[in-house]
Design a protein around this motif. Sequence first.
Motif, PDB file in Angstrom:
ATOM      1  N   LEU A 195      38.138   7.066 -52.491  1.00 51.88           N
ATOM      2  CA  LEU A 195      36.602   6.710 -52.479  1.00 51.88           C
ATOM      3  C   LEU A 195      36.179   5.331 -53.004  1.00 51.88           C
ATOM      4  N   LYS A 196      37.093   5.002 -53.820  1.00 55.19           N
ATOM      5  CA  LYS A 196      37.107   3.458 -54.407  1.00 55.19           C
ATOM      6  C   LYS A 196      37.608   2.648 -53.419  1.00 55.19           C
ATOM      7  N   ALA A 197      38.710   2.693 -52.812  1.00 56.12           N
ATOM      8  CA  ALA A 197      39.159   1.999 -51.894  1.00 56.12           C
ATOM      9  C   ALA A 197      38.049   1.822 -50.602  1.00 56.12           C
ATOM     10  N   SER A 198      37.728   3.001 -50.295  1.00 54.80           N
ATOM     11  CA  SER A 198      36.754   3.136 -49.041  1.00 54.80           C
ATOM     12  C   SER A 198      35.450   2.440 -49.249  1.00 54.80           C
ATOM     13  N   ALA A 199      34.876   2.458 -50.495  1.00 54.84           N
ATOM     14  CA  ALA A 199      33.704   1.777 -50.848  1.00 54.84           C
ATOM     15  C   ALA A 199      33.949   0.287 -50.991  1.00 54.84           C
ATOM     16  N   GLN A 200      34.987  -0.137 -51.431  1.00 54.24           N
ATOM     17  CA  GLN A 200      35.426  -1.519 -51.585  1.00 54.24           C
ATOM     18  C   GLN A 200      35.571  -2.150 -50.295  1.00 54.24           C
ATOM     19  N   MET A 244      34.503   2.217 -59.887  1.00 51.85           N
ATOM     20  CA  MET A 244      34.603   3.744 -59.546  1.00 51.85           C
ATOM     21  C   MET A 244      33.444   4.113 -58.790  1.00 51.85           C
ATOM     22  N   LEU A 245      34.038   5.099 -58.018  1.00 56.22           N
ATOM     23  CA  LEU A 245      32.955   5.964 -57.116  1.00 56.22           C
ATOM     24  C   LEU A 245      33.239   7.301 -57.362  1.00 56.22           C
ATOM     25  N   LYS A 246      32.516   8.131 -57.769  1.00 55.31           N
ATOM     26  CA  LYS A 246      32.607   9.468 -58.217  1.00 55.31           C
ATOM     27  C   LYS A 246      31.484  10.533 -57.679  1.00 55.31           C
TER      28      LYS A 246
END
Length: 222
Positions: free
Chosen positions: A21-26, A78-80
């Motif tokens: 999630l974090k990598a995709s958002a970045q 963070m993305l949660k």
Amino acid sequence: MNNSSGSSFITPCREEDLPCLKASAQEAVPILAAGIPSMGIATLDPMHVDRVKTMQAGLLMDFRNTSVTGLKHCKVLMLKRHGPLTNLDLKCSVTMVGDYTLGGKLLIMPINGDGRYAIKIRDIVVKIQFHIGQKTRDGDQYWVVESWKHTSEVEKGVHFRFKNLFNGNQELSDAVHNFANSNWRDIFHEVAPPIVKAIVSKIVSESTKLFDKVPIKELVIE
């Protein structure tokens, strides 16, 4: 995966896969910051903020024609996702440049002026919590942001520059700048919340247009 909606830059992740999630958002940050005309997403870097006018703690603030730069370099901390709640923590350094009018008291110092301004913020951590619902369109499910809230804290520092304070009185201007830049944390809490909220609002309203165009099945792996 066939990303028919043009969301090929998004890597779908499982809800529990936080590194994904974090990598995709970045990966999405610089693409969203550049704007995606086909999805109606406006450019976020530079971002234009027309006007923020407010009166708080005895200080009248009017910021106009502000250009905000630096958002394309934001780091996703963070993305949660948990049920209807999605938490996104971003760390950004931005520069705001525009026209200002100030009058009243800056904490304990009298201040008045009208001219150009620049505020440089180094490492502001913005935590945004979204409450997300769903809708069905043409047989596909889409996310809808029902509400959101944010907090912000600056880690490194803020530098203020206001031209033409006190009608160009250099001595008074220097005194205010020395005071503001030495007490940047307190001043930031006093001056910045309305303009930070305006910037975060624009980030939220533009980037979440994505949800209206891209079905959930292309964003997550169930």
